[in-house]
Design a protein around this motif. Structure first.
Motif, short mmCIF file in Angstrom:
data_model
loop_
_atom_site.label_atom_id
_atom_site.label_comp_id
_atom_site.label_asym_id
_atom_site.label_seq_id
_atom_site.Cartn_x
_atom_site.Cartn_y
_atom_site.Cartn_z
N MET A 19 0.81 -1.21 0.00
CA MET A 19 0.00 0.00 0.00
C MET A 19 0.85 1.27 0.00
SD MET A 19 -3.05 -1.16 -0.08
CE MET A 19 -2.54 -2.68 -0.92
N ARG A 20 2.14 1.14 -0.24
CA ARG A 20 3.02 2.31 -0.20
C ARG A 20 2.56 3.38 -1.19
NH1 ARG A 20 7.81 2.68 2.19
NH2 ARG A 20 7.99 0.40 2.33
N GLY A 21 2.31 4.58 -0.67
CA GLY A 21 1.91 5.71 -1.50
C GLY A 21 0.47 5.70 -1.94
N GLU A 22 -0.34 4.77 -1.45
CA GLU A 22 -1.73 4.65 -1.89
C GLU A 22 -2.69 5.26 -0.86
OE1 GLU A 22 -2.42 3.57 -4.78
OE2 GLU A 22 -0.61 2.47 -5.37
N ALA A 66 -10.15 4.78 -4.02
CA ALA A 66 -9.58 3.90 -2.99
C ALA A 66 -8.78 2.80 -3.66
CB ALA A 66 -10.67 3.31 -2.11
N SER A 67 -7.55 2.61 -3.20
CA SER A 67 -6.73 1.51 -3.70
C SER A 67 -7.01 0.22 -2.96
CB SER A 67 -5.25 1.86 -3.57
OG SER A 67 -4.93 2.99 -4.37
N ALA A 68 -7.46 0.35 -1.70
CA ALA A 68 -7.74 -0.84 -0.91
C ALA A 68 -8.67 -0.49 0.24
CB ALA A 68 -6.45 -1.45 -0.36
N VAL A 69 -9.44 -1.49 0.66
CA VAL A 69 -10.30 -1.38 1.82
C VAL A 69 -10.03 -2.56 2.73
CG1 VAL A 69 -12.67 -1.45 2.66
CG2 VAL A 69 -12.13 -0.11 0.65
N PHE A 70 -9.78 -2.28 3.99
CA PHE A 70 -9.56 -3.32 4.99
C PHE A 70 -10.74 -3.31 5.94
CE2 PHE A 70 -5.50 -2.09 3.30
CZ PHE A 70 -4.81 -3.29 3.17
N VAL A 71 -11.47 -4.41 5.96
CA VAL A 71 -12.72 -4.48 6.71
C VAL A 71 -12.49 -5.20 8.04
CG1 VAL A 71 -15.13 -5.21 6.67
CG2 VAL A 71 -13.99 -4.53 4.53
#
Length: 328
Positions: free
Chosen positions: A135-138, A225-230
């Protein structure tokens, strides 16, 4: 189950001479193993990752002689005379004199179809520790406001350009420990959208954005969004125990004094961690009214082994067990 409760039970059972088998359907460590940094576990003042802590437990159980059976799940449990029989997914079975249920909990799903389709492709349940470097820079989002969510946000903030916590709560402190709240508030690239919920996701092969809704006004907004952590809580892994042991309405296993009247078949009272099936105990997050902390899960796993000794001896008096190294 090979989370903290199961591994603690394995360490104490094997070290005290009981033939011990641990069944784990996936990766050892349980929910605790996905925590990026655990800072409130006794003896580690600077914290350590859940993966590191549970790997040490795993090694310790193995060194004491516990047999660790991975990629194998339990599908049923029954009594056969004095034996307790665990049925396995491959059609086999394990016969034992006593069983300790430490199956833990599974991450609760958001139930948004578009996000379910992208699970593993930008949508993650837990997994912040293993995915953080990617996730670097995202710009990433953490859904939830419990301790796991706070730990994930802090860890992701070390790599991501921005981390936004989306939570239905009005305040972080409603479910998150104060020390985590203070760290989150002091981290400049962690932002908060409280009293919001994720209602949609966007992206073809990988997540590209999410839609959030303000629970007060009803207004929606689409965000890149590059990623979602639920990390919105968990549900007990107990469907396979239906009609075998008593559970509460949420599916957590009832033990000891929490057993309803008429559920206990023997004249003696059930032991504190004993289920409605004598000789079957429950420890850790899977147990009703357990404290959802690693330390308490480890403690219950150790106590369950002492109760197993008492059960096997058929004695009304508790057995002290062997002292730990260094104890008088």
């Amino acid at each position: 189950g090979a989370g903290p409760a199961g591994l603690a039970a394995a360490v104490y059972a094997a070290s005290e001479g009981l033939q011990t088998r641990v069944l784990e359907p996936s990766v050892p460590g349980g929910q605790a193993g996905t925590s990026s940094l655990i800072r409130n576990y006794l003896g580690f003042p600077h914290g350590l990752s859940g993966q590191d802590l549970t790997w040490r437990m795993f090694q310790q159980a193995w060194l004491f002689g516990a047999e660790l059976i991975l990629a194998q799940s339990a599908t049923g449990l029954a009594a056969r005379g004095p034996d307790r029989v665990v049925r396995l997914a491959d059609g086999g079975e394990v016969v034992a004199r006593a069983v300790i249920l430490t199956t833990g909990v599974a991450w609760r799903r958001l139930g948004v179809p578009a996000l379910e389709e992208l699970a593993g492709a930008g949508v993650f349940y837990g997994a912040a520790a293993s995915e953080a470097r990617a996730m670097r820079g995202e710009d990433v989002f953490v859904v939830g406001a419990g301790n796991s969510a706070g730990q994930a946000a802090l860890h992701l903030a070390r790599f991501a350009a921005s981390v936004t916590i989306v939570a239905i709560e009005h305040e972080l402190g409603e479910r998150m420990s104060d020390y985590l709240v203070q760290q989150v508030l002091a981290t400049p690239n962690i932002h908060r959208r409280l009293h919001h919920e994720v209602v949609d996701g966007h992206g073809r092969r990988r997540l590209e954005g999410i839609t959030v809704r303000d629970r007060d006004s009803g207004a929606t907004q689409e965000l890149a969004a590059s990623a979602v952590f639920v990390l919105i809580g968990a549900e007990p892994r107990t469907d396979w125990l239906d009609s075998v042991v008593e559970r509460d309405q949420a599916g957590y296993v009832l033990t000891g004094r929490d057993l309803p009247g008429g559920a206990w078949p023997l004249e003696r009272a059930p032991m504190p961690l004993e289920t409605s099936l004598p000789g079957v105990f429950a420890a850790g997050d899977v147990r009703c009214r357990s404290v959802k902390r690693v330390a308490s899960a480890v403690g219950e796993g150790a106590i369950a082994v002492q109760l197993v000794h008492e059960y096997l001896e058929g004695s009304g008096e508790p057995r002290g067990g062997a002292p730990e190294d260094g104890e008088g």
